[in-house]
Design an enzyme around this catalytic site. Structure first.
Site, mmCIF file in Angstrom:
data_model
loop_
_atom_site.group_PDB
_atom_site.id
_atom_site.type_symbol
_atom_site.label_atom_id
_atom_site.label_comp_id
_atom_site.label_asym_id
_atom_site.label_seq_id
_atom_site.Cartn_x
_atom_site.Cartn_y
_atom_site.Cartn_z
ATOM 1 N N LYS A 33 -9.510 -12.199 10.409
ATOM 2 C CA LYS A 33 -9.468 -12.411 11.859
ATOM 3 C C LYS A 33 -8.934 -11.172 12.567
ATOM 4 C CE LYS A 33 -6.270 -14.865 14.006
ATOM 5 N NZ LYS A 33 -5.467 -15.999 14.520
ATOM 6 N N ASP B 59 -10.731 -17.686 15.392
ATOM 7 C CA ASP B 59 -9.435 -18.342 15.565
ATOM 8 C C ASP B 59 -9.682 -19.839 15.713
ATOM 9 O OD1 ASP B 59 -10.464 -18.606 18.138
ATOM 10 O OD2 ASP B 59 -8.511 -18.343 19.069
#
Length: 220
Positions: free
Chosen positions: A123, A141
């Site tokens: 991420k 996310d």
């Protein structure tokens, strides 16, 4: 999964809703490591809190070299309010050392090298690639994972890597970074986790959740 026209319509509507798709974490564009560490601090913490803490951190440690020789305990005192501060302080100092010693003080621009840094996962790496280097960045996310599943862009998986791989198949690379930022904005403004405002959501025409169980319940 969505047909290309539906995907295009979702992307365009998100552009209309959130034309300024930017990361809510503040950082100096000339110091990419600030964004790197802000993302680490944001784990289990709000972006707003991180934005209050980082100016204090960078006032005391104004350069990457200063962070590389910083005391983990002193860094921890500054970032204490972000939670899990011991692990975060350890990662920030260790990553700073690696950046200085192995990358010449520059945040790397490849997924492989970014993942070598302490505390950096896919991420974070995707965010850096998109926001710093203007490359494709599929930042999965919690907002992105949840909303893309509801829309039907993914199969509803909660696994970040699986979601990323599915989004890579349907979201054009040049749209990926902004698309993921817009997912965050939409998750905070409309498609809120605990009480999504489906009736006011302009993505309804292309949303599997609304056009399935949600629509049936509303019509009863």
């Amino acid at each position: 999964m969505k047909d290309p026209q539906a995907v295009s319509s979702i992307i365009e509507e998100l552009k209309n809703l959130y034309p300024d798709a930017v990361c809510s974490l503040t950082f100096d564009p000339d110091k990419a490591y600030e964004l790197l560490f802000s993302v680490r601090l944001a784990a289990q913490c709000t972006d707003a809190r991180v934005n209050l803490v980082t100016p204090i951190l960078y006032e005391k440690y104004p350069t990457l070299e200063a962070l590389a020789v910083a005391s983990e305990e002193e860094v921890g005192e500054i970032i204490h309010s972000t939670g899990f501060w011991r692990a975060k302080a350890r990662d920030i100092v260790a990553a700073s050392k690696m950046l200085v010693e192995e990358f010449g003080g520059r945040v790397p621009d490849t997924m492989e090298d970014l993942l070598r840094l302490p505390g950096v996962g896919r991420k974070t790496a995707n965010l850096i690639l998109g926001d710093v280097y203007g490359r494709e960045g599929y930042v999965c996310d919690t907002h992105c994972i949840r909303i893309t599943g509801l829309l039907g862009l993914t199969d509803g998986s909660k696994d970040p890597l699986k979601v990323e791989m599915q989004l890579r198949k349907c979201i054009p690379p040049e749209e990926s970074s902004d698309f993921c930022h817009r997912m965050v904005h939409h998750g905070r403004a409309v498609c809120v986790a605990r009480r999504p405002d489906c009736e006011c959501c302009t993505l309804r025409p292309w949303c599997d959740h609304w056009n399935g169980p949600k629509k049936e319940a509303a019509e009863q």
